[in-house]
Design an enzyme around this catalytic site. Structure first.
Site, PDB file in Angstrom:
ATOM      1  N   GLY A 204       0.937  -5.567   0.890  1.00 48.79           N
ATOM      2  CA  GLY A 204      -0.072  -5.702  -0.153  1.00 48.79           C
ATOM      3  C   GLY A 204       0.477  -6.240  -1.456  1.00 48.79           C
TER       4      GLY A 204
ATOM      5  N   GLU B 157       0.336  -9.837  -0.992  1.00 47.83           N
ATOM      6  CA  GLU B 157      -1.074 -10.237  -0.991  1.00 47.83           C
ATOM      7  C   GLU B 157      -1.634 -10.267  -2.409  1.00 47.83           C
ATOM      8  OE1 GLU B 157      -2.993  -8.905   3.201  1.00 47.83           O
ATOM      9  OE2 GLU B 157      -2.074  -7.267   2.057  1.00 47.83           O
TER      10      GLU B 157
ATOM     11  N   GLU C 160       3.570  -6.037   8.036  1.00 50.07           N
ATOM     12  CA  GLU C 160       2.607  -5.078   8.598  1.00 50.07           C
ATOM     13  C   GLU C 160       2.705  -4.940  10.118  1.00 50.07           C
ATOM     14  OE1 GLU C 160       0.576  -6.256   4.686  1.00 50.07           O
ATOM     15  OE2 GLU C 160       1.917  -7.163   6.167  1.00 50.07           O
TER      16      GLU C 160
ATOM     17  N   ALA D 189       0.841  -1.199   0.000  1.00 51.49           N
ATOM     18  CA  ALA D 189       0.000   0.000   0.000  1.00 51.49           C
ATOM     19  C   ALA D 189       0.874   1.247   0.000  1.00 51.49           C
ATOM     20  CB  ALA D 189      -0.914  -0.002   1.217  1.00 51.49           C
TER      21      ALA D 189
END
Length: 295
Positions: free
Chosen positions: A146, A149, A169, A101
């Site tokens: 992310g 992910e 994270e 992100a």
């Protein structure tokens, strides 16, 4: 040839990845303005393969609002694309697949917007997971948070030897929130997934291959080439059968084995009536290569 429904977002840009296989493939892209994502449908010798390329060099392909929106649009268009038999996700940015992100953008985001934005990320990666055709993440450089992910939403993953993978994270006092806490344990096992999440450790491609996080660890700069090789081996098979095999395996893994058998039975019933099944039998009988038409 660019997917018609997103052609307006594309722009002409020569391929920048150091990939001799792609360099020999003819691609066309047209658009009015630069974007942070490219979608290219390859022609021979890679017909049936579409490549989705993250191209946001100024922010290491971090997922901000604009890039995420373009990715959502591309995935939505691919979902209804019958010509594409395999999708490859890769990066045009050196040393990074996707840095996760966009934390700089996140820092300026009002608190009430954070949850909905993370939900958009989660929904987008689920949409990638639910694409009907096989998907491959070709990872060069960092795939963190992310970014990993996103790769976890793909069916297969190939990583170059300079790749760095992880879900860091918890080092930022948050958790993987775009599917990581669910897809990672299902892929590599609960204990290994917890270790990566709890420690925020980053691992290289060889360790990732050892624990099953990636299918192949390859020489740096060749991840897309290996993905194209895998895609070619997939694309020559019956496209309806491949899609239904994916559906049966993916849906069955979320259910008990008895329900999974029912899912398999239903998927098998759908291939029986296809022209491609008859073509496969004819080609076998006549000792020739089949010509599947996705019918």
């Amino acid at each position: 040839e660019i997917l018609p429904s997103i052609a307006s977002t594309m722009f002409r840009l020569p391929w920048r990845a150091a990939s001799p296989l792609i360099a020999r493939s003819s691609t066309r892209a047209f658009s009015a303005a630069p974007t942070e994502l490219r979608v290219e449908r390859l022609v021979e010798p890679h017909a049936g393969v579409t490549i989705v390329t993250l191209d946001r060099p100024a922010a290491r392909n971090s997922l901000g609002k604009n890039l995420l929106g373009e990715l959502q649009d591309a995935v939505a268009a691919l979902h209804h694309d019958r010509e594409t038999r395999v999708v490859i996700f890769n990066s045009a940015v050196e040393k990074v697949f996707c840095a996760g992100a966009d934390l700089k953008e996140r820092a300026t985001m009002p608190e009430e917007e954070v949850g909905p934005f993370v939900e958009r990320l989660r929904a987008t990666f689920t949409a990638i997971e639910q694409l009907p055709m096989p998907t491959i993440a070709a990872i060069e450089g960092a795939a963190l948070g992310g970014g990993l992910e996103l790769a976890l939403g793909c069916d297969l993953r190939v990583a170059g030897n300079k790749a760095v993978l992880g879900v860091p994270e918890t080092s930022l006092a948050i958790i993987p929130g775009a599917g990581g806490t669910q897809r990672l344990p299902r892929l590599i096992g609960l204990g290994r997934a917890k270790e990566l999440m709890f420690t925020a450790d980053r691992i290289g491609s060889e360790r990732a291959e050892e624990i099953g996080l990636v299918n192949y660890a390859v020489e740096g700069g060749t991840a897309t080439d290996r993905a194209l090789d895998i895609a070619a081996r997939i694309a020559k098979n019956g496209p309806i059968a491949v899609r239904l095999a994916k559906k049966a395996a993916s849906a069955g893994m979320q259910a008990d084995i008895s329900t999974g058998m029912d899912i398999e039975r239903g998927c098998y019933a759908q291939v029986i009536t296809t022209k491609d099944r008859l073509e496969g039998l004819a080609a076998f009988r006549e000792k020739r290569a089949p010509n599947y038409t996705c019918e």
